[in-house]
Design a protein around this motif. Sequence first.
Motif, PDB file in Angstrom:
ATOM      1  N   LEU A 296      -4.453   1.129  -6.478  1.00 45.85           N
ATOM      2  CA  LEU A 296      -3.334   0.459  -5.833  1.00 45.85           C
ATOM      3  C   LEU A 296      -2.273   1.521  -5.562  1.00 45.85           C
ATOM      4  O   LEU A 296      -1.638   2.023  -6.489  1.00 45.85           O
ATOM      5  N   VAL A 297      -2.111   1.899  -4.305  1.00 48.85           N
ATOM      6  CA  VAL A 297      -1.202   2.984  -3.948  1.00 48.85           C
ATOM      7  C   VAL A 297       0.230   2.453  -3.898  1.00 48.85           C
ATOM      8  O   VAL A 297       0.546   1.568  -3.110  1.00 48.85           O
ATOM      9  N   ARG A 298       1.073   3.004  -4.754  1.00 50.32           N
ATOM     10  CA  ARG A 298       2.473   2.584  -4.802  1.00 50.32           C
ATOM     11  C   ARG A 298       3.411   3.609  -4.172  1.00 50.32           C
ATOM     12  O   ARG A 298       4.526   3.282  -3.794  1.00 50.32           O
ATOM     13  N   ASP A 299       2.971   4.874  -4.103  1.00 48.99           N
ATOM     14  CA  ASP A 299       3.855   5.924  -3.612  1.00 48.99           C
ATOM     15  C   ASP A 299       3.005   7.100  -3.145  1.00 48.99           C
ATOM     16  O   ASP A 299       1.766   7.040  -3.152  1.00 48.99           O
ATOM     17  N   SER A 300       3.658   8.182  -2.744  1.00 46.47           N
ATOM     18  CA  SER A 300       2.935   9.350  -2.235  1.00 46.47           C
ATOM     19  C   SER A 300       2.064   9.997  -3.300  1.00 46.47           C
ATOM     20  O   SER A 300       0.982  10.518  -2.986  1.00 46.47           O
TER      21      SER A 300
ATOM     22  N   THR B 135      -0.958   8.571   5.995  1.00 41.04           N
ATOM     23  CA  THR B 135       0.126   7.643   5.690  1.00 41.04           C
ATOM     24  C   THR B 135      -0.451   6.321   5.232  1.00 41.04           C
ATOM     25  O   THR B 135      -1.473   5.864   5.744  1.00 41.04           O
ATOM     26  N   SER B 136       0.213   5.700   4.250  1.00 43.58           N
ATOM     27  CA  SER B 136      -0.203   4.388   3.776  1.00 43.58           C
ATOM     28  C   SER B 136       1.041   3.553   3.497  1.00 43.58           C
ATOM     29  O   SER B 136       1.990   4.039   2.880  1.00 43.58           O
ATOM     30  N   PRO B 137       1.079   2.294   3.974  1.00 43.59           N
ATOM     31  CA  PRO B 137       2.220   1.437   3.666  1.00 43.59           C
ATOM     32  C   PRO B 137       2.189   0.991   2.212  1.00 43.59           C
ATOM     33  O   PRO B 137       1.127   0.693   1.673  1.00 43.59           O
ATOM     34  N   THR B 138       3.338   0.958   1.558  1.00 44.60           N
ATOM     35  CA  THR B 138       3.420   0.509   0.165  1.00 44.60           C
ATOM     36  C   THR B 138       4.444  -0.603   0.006  1.00 44.60           C
ATOM     37  O   THR B 138       4.930  -0.852  -1.081  1.00 44.60           O
TER      38      THR B 138
ATOM     39  N   LEU C   1       6.837   4.132   3.244  1.00 49.88           N
ATOM     40  CA  LEU C   1       5.544   4.740   3.534  1.00 49.88           C
ATOM     41  C   LEU C   1       5.217   5.801   2.492  1.00 49.88           C
ATOM     42  O   LEU C   1       6.080   6.597   2.126  1.00 49.88           O
ATOM     43  N   ALA C   2       3.983   5.804   2.015  1.00 53.28           N
ATOM     44  CA  ALA C   2       3.479   6.923   1.226  1.00 53.28           C
ATOM     45  C   ALA C   2       2.885   7.916   2.211  1.00 53.28           C
ATOM     46  O   ALA C   2       2.157   7.532   3.128  1.00 53.28           O
TER      47      ALA C   2
ATOM     48  N   LEU D  62       9.628  15.758   2.289  1.00 58.60           N
ATOM     49  CA  LEU D  62       8.453  15.141   1.702  1.00 58.60           C
ATOM     50  C   LEU D  62       8.082  15.878   0.414  1.00 58.60           C
ATOM     51  O   LEU D  62       8.415  17.055   0.241  1.00 58.60           O
ATOM     52  N   SER D  63       7.391  15.185  -0.472  1.00 53.57           N
ATOM     53  CA  SER D  63       7.153  15.743  -1.803  1.00 53.57           C
ATOM     54  C   SER D  63       5.697  16.058  -2.104  1.00 53.57           C
ATOM     55  O   SER D  63       5.413  16.759  -3.074  1.00 53.57           O
TER      56      SER D  63
END
Length: 214
Positions: A42-46, A132-135, A139-140, A172-173
Amino acid sequence: TDIQPYITHLLQGARQQESLAGWRPVDPGTLMKLVATGDARLVRDSAGLQAVLVEQLAAIQHDLSNKVLYRHVWDKEPGDTGATPKVEDDISDWLGQQLQLRLAPHIIVDREVQVARTKHAGVGTRIDITVTSPTGLQLARVIFEAKRVNNPELMTALDSQLVGQYLRPEDLSHGIYIVYWVRAELRPSGWTKAHRDPEELAATLRAQADAHRP
């Protein structure tokens, strides 16, 4: 006037908005399925997106070494006379497609938007791959910089390009520096025979990356 950079910028922004607009919260049933699936994420962030991408890259690397996928990134059979890996842009095109196939519809891989090649072996300042993925409301995002093992900028591009030209200016990190490595005995004539040990090369590059944490 060359309007391609403006079109590229607008297309990228449109894809970001599309990604955000298409996001929906995870319903309880789907969440329970995720919990029950060992390889689900479950992607929550970058940082979460980067972890998923690193896992997929490991799977792709395994398939390149153990299946016939290597034929997608070589112009001839490795070891044959005149055989050479494809140019960085072509390998990155293929890699972006692989990531999209394996992770769709949960990510957007920007390859054709970010790169506008003016010749076959395109050079210049451009991001190799953006994932890129929406969280939710944000965006992550993870930026890729890619180099073949024979690239003269191999040992400097992590600092100067990935961090200096892309991550810092865009605030960006998370990024991934990927090397298209080839065993020394399979490298074409004229390629460097340095960096024969991939683990030793990886350790050197990890030290460069660690210098930029957190």
